[in-house]
Write a protein that holds these residues in place. Structure first.
Motif, PDB file in Angstrom:
ATOM      1  N   ALA A  79      42.217  72.432  30.616  1.00  0.00           N
ATOM      2  CA  ALA A  79      42.934  73.537  31.249  1.00  0.00           C
ATOM      3  C   ALA A  79      44.417  73.343  30.983  1.00  0.00           C
ATOM      4  N   THR A 120      38.146  80.362  30.198  1.00  0.00           N
ATOM      5  CA  THR A 120      38.574  80.885  31.495  1.00  0.00           C
ATOM      6  C   THR A 120      40.026  81.327  31.410  1.00  0.00           C
ATOM      7  N   GLY A 121      40.328  82.383  32.131  1.00  0.00           N
ATOM      8  CA  GLY A 121      41.681  82.911  32.179  1.00  0.00           C
ATOM      9  C   GLY A 121      41.667  84.209  32.958  1.00  0.00           C
ATOM     10  N   VAL A 168      32.893  78.152  26.975  1.00  0.00           N
ATOM     11  CA  VAL A 168      33.353  78.943  28.118  1.00  0.00           C
ATOM     12  C   VAL A 168      34.883  78.983  28.111  1.00  0.00           C
ATOM     13  N   ASN A 206      36.291  69.561  28.713  1.00  0.00           N
ATOM     14  CA  ASN A 206      36.752  70.551  29.677  1.00  0.00           C
ATOM     15  C   ASN A 206      38.274  70.422  29.796  1.00  0.00           C
ATOM     16  N   VAL A 210      44.886  79.105  31.221  1.00  0.00           N
ATOM     17  CA  VAL A 210      43.647  79.254  30.449  1.00  0.00           C
ATOM     18  C   VAL A 210      42.925  77.910  30.418  1.00  0.00           C
ATOM     19  N   ASP A 228      42.119  88.200  33.865  1.00  0.00           N
ATOM     20  CA  ASP A 228      41.992  89.454  33.124  1.00  0.00           C
ATOM     21  C   ASP A 228      43.376  90.057  32.883  1.00  0.00           C
ATOM     22  N   LYS A 287      38.287  86.183  24.831  1.00  0.00           N
ATOM     23  CA  LYS A 287      38.534  86.986  26.023  1.00  0.00           C
ATOM     24  C   LYS A 287      39.862  87.702  25.828  1.00  0.00           C
ATOM     25  N   SER A 309      35.772  74.999  28.022  1.00  0.00           N
ATOM     26  CA  SER A 309      34.821  73.926  28.288  1.00  0.00           C
ATOM     27  C   SER A 309      33.514  74.202  27.568  1.00  0.00           C
TER      28      SER A 309
END
Length: 152
Positions: free
Chosen positions: A114, A63-64, A61, A112, A76, A66, A141, A79
């Motif tokens: 960040a 994350t960040g 996964v 995980n 960003v 758009d 992404k 995980s």
């Protein structure tokens, strides 16, 4: 009364003496893989980290945002719940150096992470998990940047 500044001076002196005597624990010294951070492409960076050809996976996964308003501080994260992860890395396709961050993990901790990275322009961002069995998994992404952070 001892002041904070005096305590810092004494602490620095003691740390310097311990380091000169070789008494600093090796675990406290950071490892640095210069060829991986000098790599221009995702494939070169993964090869420098000791990985094989990456395979896309829904188990990683990323994350960040758009759209990032400022490329100098793009949040960003990566995980996975998969067992056997030994490294998590963040790579940015169009940056001067593809590898932005790499973290050593083990089964004793949750995989995980960040962080904040610099992005010079809109680009694909990759979260890469290097497994103990030699597999390399990734997810991607696209993050659009309105104001570049790598000198642009």
């Amino acid at each position: 009364m001892i002041h904070r500044r005096d305590m810092l001076v004494h602490s620095a002196t003691v740390a310097g003496l311990l380091a000169a005597a070789g008494l600093v624990p090796t675990a406290a010294q950071a490892a640095w893989n210069q060829p991986a951070f000098d790599a221009k492409t995702m494939a070169e960076a993964i090869k420098s980290l000791g990985g094989a050809a990456p395979v896309e996976s829904k188990d990683i996964v990323l994350t960040g945002p758009d759209i990032a308003e400022n490329g100098a501080v793009v949040p960003v994260g990566a995980s996975t719940a998969l067992p056997g992860v030994k490294r998590l890395a963040i790579l940015i396709e169009k940056n001067p150096s593809a590898l932005a961050a790499v973290f050593e993990v083990s089964d004793a901790i949750e995989a995980n992470i960040a962080t904040r990275v610099k992005m010079g322009q809109s680009s694909n961002v990759y979260a890469v998990a290097m497994m103990a069995d030699g597999k390399v998994l990734y997810s991607t992404k696209e993050i659009k940047v309105t104001l570049g952070g790598c000198g642009g």
